[in-house]
Design a protein around this motif. Structure first.
Motif, PDB file in Angstrom:
ATOM      1  N   VAL A  98      32.685  -9.951 -17.785  1.00 39.15           N
ATOM      2  CA  VAL A  98      33.715 -10.553 -18.629  1.00 39.15           C
ATOM      3  C   VAL A  98      34.307 -11.723 -17.861  1.00 39.15           C
ATOM      4  O   VAL A  98      34.688 -11.582 -16.691  1.00 39.15           O
ATOM      5  CB  VAL A  98      34.831  -9.555 -18.991  1.00 39.15           C
ATOM      6  N   MET A  99      34.378 -12.869 -18.498  1.00 34.85           N
ATOM      7  CA  MET A  99      34.955 -14.039 -17.849  1.00 34.85           C
ATOM      8  C   MET A  99      36.417 -13.778 -17.472  1.00 34.85           C
ATOM      9  O   MET A  99      37.154 -13.115 -18.224  1.00 34.85           O
ATOM     10  CB  MET A  99      34.909 -15.241 -18.783  1.00 34.85           C
ATOM     11  N   PRO A 100      36.877 -14.290 -16.329  1.00 33.47           N
ATOM     12  CA  PRO A 100      38.314 -14.225 -16.023  1.00 33.47           C
ATOM     13  C   PRO A 100      39.112 -14.916 -17.120  1.00 33.47           C
ATOM     14  O   PRO A 100      38.804 -16.048 -17.502  1.00 33.47           O
ATOM     15  CB  PRO A 100      38.417 -14.987 -14.694  1.00 33.47           C
ATOM     16  N   MET A 101      40.110 -14.214 -17.630  1.00 37.48           N
ATOM     17  CA  MET A 101      40.916 -14.761 -18.725  1.00 37.48           C
ATOM     18  C   MET A 101      42.366 -14.350 -18.562  1.00 37.48           C
ATOM     19  O   MET A 101      42.666 -13.324 -17.951  1.00 37.48           O
ATOM     20  CB  MET A 101      40.424 -14.235 -20.080  1.00 37.48           C
ATOM     21  N   ALA A 134      35.524 -24.759 -21.184  1.00 37.22           N
ATOM     22  CA  ALA A 134      36.884 -25.102 -21.580  1.00 37.22           C
ATOM     23  C   ALA A 134      37.536 -23.928 -22.289  1.00 37.22           C
ATOM     24  O   ALA A 134      36.871 -23.063 -22.860  1.00 37.22           O
ATOM     25  CB  ALA A 134      36.859 -26.314 -22.505  1.00 37.22           C
ATOM     26  N   ASP A 135      38.876 -23.911 -22.257  1.00 30.28           N
ATOM     27  CA  ASP A 135      39.613 -22.900 -23.015  1.00 30.28           C
ATOM     28  C   ASP A 135      39.802 -23.366 -24.455  1.00 30.28           C
ATOM     29  O   ASP A 135      39.229 -24.391 -24.868  1.00 30.28           O
ATOM     30  CB  ASP A 135      40.947 -22.562 -22.333  1.00 30.28           C
ATOM     31  N   ALA A 136      40.588 -22.635 -25.230  1.00 33.35           N
ATOM     32  CA  ALA A 136      40.756 -22.945 -26.653  1.00 33.35           C
ATOM     33  C   ALA A 136      41.441 -24.285 -26.889  1.00 33.35           C
ATOM     34  O   ALA A 136      41.387 -24.827 -27.997  1.00 33.35           O
ATOM     35  CB  ALA A 136      41.535 -21.823 -27.343  1.00 33.35           C
ATOM     36  N   PRO A 148      45.612 -20.761 -14.881  1.00 29.49           N
ATOM     37  CA  PRO A 148      45.312 -19.996 -13.664  1.00 29.49           C
ATOM     38  C   PRO A 148      43.986 -20.417 -13.044  1.00 29.49           C
ATOM     39  O   PRO A 148      43.022 -20.736 -13.749  1.00 29.49           O
ATOM     40  CB  PRO A 148      45.246 -18.554 -14.176  1.00 29.49           C
ATOM     41  N   LEU A 149      43.946 -20.414 -11.715  1.00 29.94           N
ATOM     42  CA  LEU A 149      42.717 -20.751 -11.024  1.00 29.94           C
ATOM     43  C   LEU A 149      41.581 -19.846 -11.476  1.00 29.94           C
ATOM     44  O   LEU A 149      41.767 -18.645 -11.667  1.00 29.94           O
ATOM     45  CB  LEU A 149      42.896 -20.634  -9.512  1.00 29.94           C
ATOM     46  N   TRP A 150      40.429 -20.428 -11.684  1.00 28.26           N
ATOM     47  CA  TRP A 150      39.182 -19.740 -12.036  1.00 28.26           C
ATOM     48  C   TRP A 150      39.196 -19.136 -13.429  1.00 28.26           C
ATOM     49  O   TRP A 150      38.313 -18.368 -13.776  1.00 28.26           O
ATOM     50  CB  TRP A 150      38.812 -18.673 -11.000  1.00 28.26           C
ATOM     51  N   ASN A 151      40.175 -19.503 -14.249  1.00 24.88           N
ATOM     52  CA  ASN A 151      40.157 -19.035 -15.625  1.00 24.88           C
ATOM     53  C   ASN A 151      38.900 -19.549 -16.326  1.00 24.88           C
ATOM     54  O   ASN A 151      38.580 -20.750 -16.271  1.00 24.88           O
ATOM     55  CB  ASN A 151      41.396 -19.535 -16.370  1.00 24.88           C
ATOM     56  N   LEU A 152      38.144 -18.665 -16.965  1.00 24.94           N
ATOM     57  CA  LEU A 152      36.909 -18.999 -17.669  1.00 24.94           C
ATOM     58  C   LEU A 152      35.886 -19.665 -16.745  1.00 24.94           C
ATOM     59  O   LEU A 152      35.142 -20.579 -17.141  1.00 24.94           O
ATOM     60  CB  LEU A 152      37.204 -19.875 -18.893  1.00 24.94           C
ATOM     61  N   ARG A 167      30.809 -11.661 -21.673  1.00 25.61           N
ATOM     62  CA  ARG A 167      31.853 -11.782 -22.706  1.00 25.61           C
ATOM     63  C   ARG A 167      32.801 -12.906 -22.322  1.00 25.61           C
ATOM     64  O   ARG A 167      33.299 -12.984 -21.206  1.00 25.61           O
ATOM     65  CB  ARG A 167      32.628 -10.475 -22.856  1.00 25.61           C
ATOM     66  N   THR A 168      33.070 -13.786 -23.295  1.00 20.72           N
ATOM     67  CA  THR A 168      33.964 -14.906 -23.067  1.00 20.72           C
ATOM     68  C   THR A 168      34.614 -15.281 -24.403  1.00 20.72           C
ATOM     69  O   THR A 168      34.792 -14.400 -25.268  1.00 20.72           O
ATOM     70  CB  THR A 168      33.191 -16.091 -22.433  1.00 20.72           C
TER      71      THR A 168
END
Length: 281
Positions: A98-101, A134-136, A148-152, A167-168
């Motif tokens: 699961v990706m860091p989120m 990228a995030d949403a 946050p560092l390393w998010n996604l 999972r992402t």
């Protein structure tokens, strides 16, 4: 262009630099570039560094072409541009991946699935996928503020069958920075600033060549007008919606989710060479 120290006066690097010099001087003469215009152009290059766009301008206009040239002489899946937002050292994830989120990370749930095989169709176990996106909001951790560092961003490995599932979230299309020097150039050209939605991945294994990929979503916006001109047929995959009760129960989810599948093929790290074309061992 990697220019090593102590480059020979008869080196290919010198030949390329002299050829580039000739081409640019011919361009200046053809368009009658004045000193004022020359200084304006060099200021744009200086501003790319001052404004934190060290490679963005060049990535937008030239990286895809360099990647295409490399793909003509390599085996395996087509490579894609890296872009300016890769950061080495992403955390190593533990299965199930699961990706860091952030808590409540916005975006539809996405399962990125596929295989990694060699050019003979044999699965590659323990191949590493270094994935970032990228995030949403179209922003990247470690690049844009207040994320946050390393998010996604994360690294995972294929199983014994060469398979992986991550999972992402579904990333959106996004604008590249448009208020700096790159944006000024694009505005003069009358072009938009958008990249289509995509996932980034670097694949590594000791016995195979490292490769960089971007996976795009079939039917997505800007596929035909990517500001970086980097979309290629071999990099587009189908984004599938799953909303049946059976599918939701199987994933332990209460709302619809998406999957995208891509099967990677890696070339061996030490190929036989026939002319300029590599042949898998």
């Amino acid at each position: 262009m990697n220019i090593p120290s102590g480059t020979s006066t008869n080196s290919p690097t010198r030949e390329m630099l002299e050829d580039l010099e000739r081409v640019l001087i011919a361009f200046m003469r053809k368009h009658r570039i004045t000193h004022e215009q020359y200084r304006a152009a060099t200021q744009i290059l200086v501003d790319t560094i001052k404004d934190g766009e060290e490679s963005l301008l060049y990535d937008v206009f030239f990286e895809a072409e360099s990647t295409d040239i490399g793909n003509r002489y390599r085996d395996g899946s087509p490579e894609a541009i890296e872009g300016p937002f890769y950061v080495p050292g992403a955390p190593e994830l533990k299965a199930p991946y699961v990706m860091p989120m952030r808590a409540g990370e916005r975006g539809d749930v996405l399962f990125f699935i596929g295989t990694v095989k060699d050019t003979n169709g044999k699965p590659i176990a323990a191949a590493e996928l270094d994935v970032w996106q990228a995030d949403a909001e179209g922003l990247y951790a470690n690049i844009h503020p207040n994320i946050p560092l390393w998010n996604l961003r994360g690294r995972l490995k294929t199983d014994g069958n060469g398979e992986f599932t991550l999972r992402t979230i579904v990333p959106p299309p996004y604008e590249i920075p448009k208020n700096g020097p790159t944006g000024r150039v694009l505005k003069i050209l009358g072009r938009h600033y958008y990249r289509p939605a995509h996932l980034h991945a670097k694949l590594r294994h000791p016995q195979f060549k490292e490769m960089t990929s971007q996976i795009y979503f079939m039917g997505g916006q800007y596929l035909d007008s990517d500001v970086a001109n980097a979309v290629r047929d071999g990099l587009v995959a189908e984004l599938k919606l799953h909303d049946s009760a059976a599918n939701l129960n199987a994933r332990g989810l209460s709302k619809p989710y998406f999957t995208i599948r891509y099967d990677f093929v890696l070339a061996p790290s030490v190929p036989n060479v026939v002319g300029q074309r590599t042949v898998a061992q």
